[in-house]
Design a protein around this motif. Structure first.
Motif, short mmCIF file in Angstrom:
data_model
loop_
_atom_site.label_atom_id
_atom_site.label_comp_id
_atom_site.label_asym_id
_atom_site.label_seq_id
_atom_site.Cartn_x
_atom_site.Cartn_y
_atom_site.Cartn_z
N LEU A 52 0.84 -1.20 0.00
CA LEU A 52 0.00 0.00 0.00
C LEU A 52 0.88 1.25 0.00
O LEU A 52 2.00 1.23 0.52
N PRO A 53 0.36 2.36 -0.56
CA PRO A 53 1.13 3.61 -0.50
C PRO A 53 1.14 4.16 0.93
O PRO A 53 0.12 4.11 1.63
N ILE A 54 2.30 4.65 1.36
CA ILE A 54 2.45 5.21 2.71
C ILE A 54 2.38 6.73 2.61
O ILE A 54 3.13 7.34 1.86
N TYR A 55 1.47 7.32 3.36
CA TYR A 55 1.32 8.77 3.40
C TYR A 55 2.47 9.36 4.20
O TYR A 55 2.88 8.80 5.22
N THR A 56 3.01 10.49 3.74
CA THR A 56 4.11 11.14 4.44
C THR A 56 3.71 12.54 4.89
O THR A 56 2.87 13.19 4.26
N ALA A 57 4.34 12.97 5.98
CA ALA A 57 4.11 14.32 6.50
C ALA A 57 4.63 15.32 5.46
O ALA A 57 5.57 15.01 4.73
N PRO A 58 3.97 16.44 5.36
CA PRO A 58 2.93 16.98 6.23
C PRO A 58 1.49 16.71 5.76
O PRO A 58 0.62 17.56 5.93
N ASP A 59 1.21 15.54 5.20
CA ASP A 59 -0.15 15.23 4.75
C ASP A 59 -1.11 15.38 5.93
O ASP A 59 -0.91 14.79 6.99
N LEU A 110 -6.59 -6.23 5.16
CA LEU A 110 -5.87 -4.98 5.42
C LEU A 110 -4.65 -5.26 6.30
O LEU A 110 -3.56 -4.74 6.03
N ILE A 111 -4.81 -6.08 7.33
CA ILE A 111 -3.68 -6.43 8.21
C ILE A 111 -2.57 -7.09 7.40
O ILE A 111 -1.40 -6.72 7.52
N ASP A 112 -2.93 -8.06 6.57
CA ASP A 112 -1.93 -8.74 5.73
C ASP A 112 -1.20 -7.73 4.82
O ASP A 112 0.02 -7.76 4.68
N ASN A 113 -1.97 -6.84 4.20
CA ASN A 113 -1.38 -5.83 3.32
C ASN A 113 -0.49 -4.86 4.09
O ASN A 113 0.55 -4.42 3.59
N THR A 135 3.43 -4.23 3.47
CA THR A 135 3.89 -2.87 3.26
C THR A 135 4.99 -2.50 4.25
O THR A 135 6.03 -1.94 3.87
N MET A 136 4.79 -2.84 5.53
CA MET A 136 5.76 -2.53 6.57
C MET A 136 7.09 -3.24 6.31
O MET A 136 8.15 -2.63 6.37
N TYR A 137 7.04 -4.54 5.99
CA TYR A 137 8.27 -5.29 5.74
C TYR A 137 8.99 -4.77 4.50
O TYR A 137 10.21 -4.71 4.46
N ASP A 138 8.22 -4.37 3.49
CA ASP A 138 8.81 -3.89 2.24
C ASP A 138 9.51 -2.55 2.43
O ASP A 138 10.48 -2.25 1.74
N CYS A 186 10.23 7.07 11.37
CA CYS A 186 8.85 6.80 10.98
C CYS A 186 8.76 6.69 9.47
O CYS A 186 9.37 7.48 8.75
N LEU A 187 7.99 5.71 9.01
CA LEU A 187 7.80 5.55 7.57
C LEU A 187 7.09 6.75 6.96
O LEU A 187 7.22 7.00 5.77
N SER A 188 6.38 7.53 7.78
CA SER A 188 5.70 8.73 7.29
C SER A 188 6.58 9.97 7.38
O SER A 188 6.17 11.05 6.96
N LEU A 189 7.77 9.83 7.96
CA LEU A 189 8.76 10.91 8.00
C LEU A 189 10.11 10.31 7.58
O LEU A 189 11.02 10.18 8.39
N PRO A 190 10.20 9.88 6.32
CA PRO A 190 11.36 9.11 5.89
C PRO A 190 12.70 9.82 6.12
O PRO A 190 12.82 11.02 5.88
N GLU A 191 13.65 9.02 6.60
CA GLU A 191 15.03 9.45 6.80
C GLU A 191 15.20 10.54 7.84
O GLU A 191 16.19 11.28 7.83
N HIS A 192 14.26 10.66 8.76
CA HIS A 192 14.36 11.62 9.86
C HIS A 192 14.21 10.87 11.17
O HIS A 192 13.36 9.98 11.30
N TYR A 193 15.06 11.24 12.14
CA TYR A 193 15.11 10.53 13.42
C TYR A 193 15.29 11.54 14.55
O TYR A 193 15.87 12.60 14.36
N ALA A 194 14.78 11.16 15.73
CA ALA A 194 14.97 12.00 16.91
C ALA A 194 14.78 11.14 18.16
O ALA A 194 14.04 10.15 18.13
#
Length: 172
Positions: free
Chosen positions: A4-11, A31-34, A38-41, A96-104
């Motif tokens: 599934l497509p992952i929504y990213t901030a600031p959506d 949905l859970i399977d998908n 998505t998470m593993y991918d 976070c997958l919705s804030l790619p490549e950012h960490y805190a």
């Protein structure tokens, strides 16, 4: 199954509060399977339904699988509720997958107890600590429209969100 497509901030969808799942159906299990696929991918260790555009109180986590040479330990939680938190805190560097490549670094309770429904609709209760506790709390925040950057200073949060907005504009 599907990725599934992952929504990213600031959506703005990511800032909405998800509604409870009223009935666990085959559609819920699909949905859970998908979401797991998505998470593993991605790859990630947790994913909330709102991150894939579904405004339901549902999340998946697996802090072992894909991270180590251990078998996956997938956990799906429907309508999760934290029923207890420890008095002591733990700090983890969160991403976070919705804030790619950012960490805190985020401070959260080190241990929690959570009740939820499993994919068969059966009530479950779990005690979690360490990375699993952090991951569950992170994903549960998504269900309430909270991102991990909401737990850090406004200066750091605004820098991250500005970078993500710039990347979105460049991509379109």
């Amino acid at each position: 199954m599907a990725i599934l497509p992952i929504y990213t901030a600031p959506d703005p969808l990511l800032k909405t509060i998800s509604t409870p799942v009223t009935e666990v159906t085959d559609e819920t299990r699909l949905l859970i399977d998908n979401m797991f696929e998505t998470m593993y991918d991605a790859p990630g260790i947790g994913l909330a339904a709102i991150q894939v555009g579904i405004q339901k109180r549902l999340l998946v986590v697996d802090v072992i699988g894909r991270q180590q040479d251990e078998p996956a330990q997938p956990i799906a939680m429907i309508n999760p509720e934290i029923t207890w938190v420890s008095d002591h805190d733990a700090t983890y560097e969160e991403g976070c997958l919705s804030l790619p490549e950012h960490y805190a670094d985020v401070v959260r309770p080190a241990e929690i107890e959570v009740k939820y429904l499993d994919p068969d609709g059966n009530p479950q209760k779990m005690k979690a600590e360490g990375l699993l506790a952090t991951c569950i709390q992170h994903e549960m925040d998504h269900l309430d429209g909270i991102l991990f950057v909401d737990h850090i200073s406004a200066l750091k949060r605004n820098m991250i969100l500005r970078k993500l907005l710039k990347l979105k504009k460049m991509a379109s």
